[in-house]
Design a protein around this motif. Structure first.
Motif, short mmCIF file in Angstrom:
data_model
loop_
_atom_site.label_atom_id
_atom_site.label_comp_id
_atom_site.label_asym_id
_atom_site.label_seq_id
_atom_site.Cartn_x
_atom_site.Cartn_y
_atom_site.Cartn_z
N ARG A 66 -23.74 30.63 33.25
CA ARG A 66 -23.14 31.73 32.51
C ARG A 66 -23.81 33.04 32.86
O ARG A 66 -25.00 33.08 33.15
N ALA A 67 -23.03 34.11 32.84
CA ALA A 67 -23.60 35.43 33.07
C ALA A 67 -24.49 35.81 31.90
O ALA A 67 -24.29 35.36 30.78
N ALA A 68 -25.48 36.68 32.20
CA ALA A 68 -26.42 37.09 31.15
C ALA A 68 -25.70 37.76 29.99
O ALA A 68 -26.05 37.58 28.83
N GLY A 69 -24.68 38.55 30.31
CA GLY A 69 -23.91 39.21 29.26
C GLY A 69 -23.27 38.22 28.32
O GLY A 69 -23.16 38.45 27.11
N VAL A 120 -25.88 36.96 25.84
CA VAL A 120 -26.12 37.95 24.78
C VAL A 120 -24.98 37.91 23.78
O VAL A 120 -25.21 37.91 22.55
N GLN A 121 -23.75 37.84 24.25
CA GLN A 121 -22.60 37.78 23.34
C GLN A 121 -22.63 36.49 22.51
O GLN A 121 -22.30 36.51 21.32
N ALA A 122 -23.03 35.40 23.13
CA ALA A 122 -23.13 34.14 22.39
C ALA A 122 -24.15 34.27 21.27
O ALA A 122 -23.95 33.77 20.16
N LEU A 123 -25.28 34.95 21.54
CA LEU A 123 -26.31 35.17 20.51
C LEU A 123 -25.77 36.05 19.39
O LEU A 123 -25.98 35.77 18.21
N ILE A 124 -25.02 37.09 19.76
CA ILE A 124 -24.41 37.98 18.76
C ILE A 124 -23.45 37.18 17.89
O ILE A 124 -23.44 37.30 16.65
N GLY A 171 -22.44 40.80 9.69
CA GLY A 171 -21.15 40.79 10.36
C GLY A 171 -21.37 41.08 11.83
O GLY A 171 -22.52 41.18 12.29
N PRO A 172 -20.30 41.24 12.59
CA PRO A 172 -20.44 41.51 14.03
C PRO A 172 -21.28 42.75 14.34
O PRO A 172 -22.12 42.73 15.24
N ALA A 189 -29.01 43.70 15.33
CA ALA A 189 -30.15 42.78 15.24
C ALA A 189 -30.51 42.24 16.62
O ALA A 189 -31.69 42.17 16.99
N VAL A 190 -29.50 41.86 17.40
CA VAL A 190 -29.75 41.32 18.74
C VAL A 190 -30.35 42.38 19.65
O VAL A 190 -31.30 42.09 20.40
#
Length: 199
Positions: free
Chosen positions: A2-5, A8-12, A22-23, A29-30
């Motif tokens: 997976r791409a690094a981006g 990050v989105q998965a963590l968000i 919320g989002p 936070a991330v």
């Protein structure tokens, strides 16, 4: 791979599932965690991994910790005759934060709910009844949320305690109708505990 981006989105996305986030808050936070990667993110990841492996419910009261029986249940400084019954671990923590109760606890794991088909056997009510008979408990303090389900549960437990030679009390002033313990301030919780009354 997976791409690094995407990572990050998965963590968000995962953070956004947490209560109170919320989002938008999750993104903030991330970003903060990424900026403080060494001081915050790596220790947090390690702490999460450690807790995921070691956390377990107390077999006696239902609190959570890293041993079979929690520190509250093993403490010899706690009054053994008083048991404060709460709906969830968050409520137990709220009571402890107030620092006014020096007895022991019993976490039900929810409330009775006909709508959700939650009966006494789905909660830790039978275990509570066993503890009252086994542990010489003289007072059961019902510190349940003042919702319809919370009060239904309180009345059910009070009925089950009849004939068991135990005093049943509940939190009184200070807890608003529809209120939940985890959202109350420490002073309100303290006033409610001191003003408990018999059911």
């Amino acid at each position: 791979m997976r791409a690094a981006g995407n990572d990050v989105q998965a963590l968000i996305d995962l953070m956004a599932r947490l209560p109170g986030l919320g989002p938008r808050s999750a993104r903030r936070a991330v970003l903060h965690l990424i900026k403080k990667r060494g001081q915050l993110m790596r220790p947090l990841a390690q702490a999460l991994a450690d807790v995921a492996e070691t956390v377990k419910p107390c077999i006696n009261c239902g609190n959570i910790g890293t041993s079979e029986i929690c520190d509250i249940c093993t403490s010899d400084k706690r009054a053994t005759g008083e048991v404060c019954v709460v709906e969830d671990v968050a409520d137990l923590w709220a009571m402890e934060r107030a620092g006014v109760f020096r007895g022991r606890y019993h976490v039900l794991g929810g409330t009775l709910s006909a709508l959700d088909a939650v009966g006494p056997e789905d909660l830790r009510i039978p275990h509570l009844l066993d503890r009252v008979g086994r542990d010489g408990i003289t007072e059961v303090i019902l510190a349940l949320n003042t919702t319809v389900d919370g009060q239904t549960t309180a009345h059910y437990i009070a009925d089950q305690m009849q004939g068991r030679n135990v005093t049943v009390t509940s939190l009184a002033q200070g807890v608003p109708i529809g209120g939940e313990l985890d959202y109350l301030d420490d002073g309100t919780i303290g006033a409610a505990l001191r003003s408990r009354r018999a059911l």
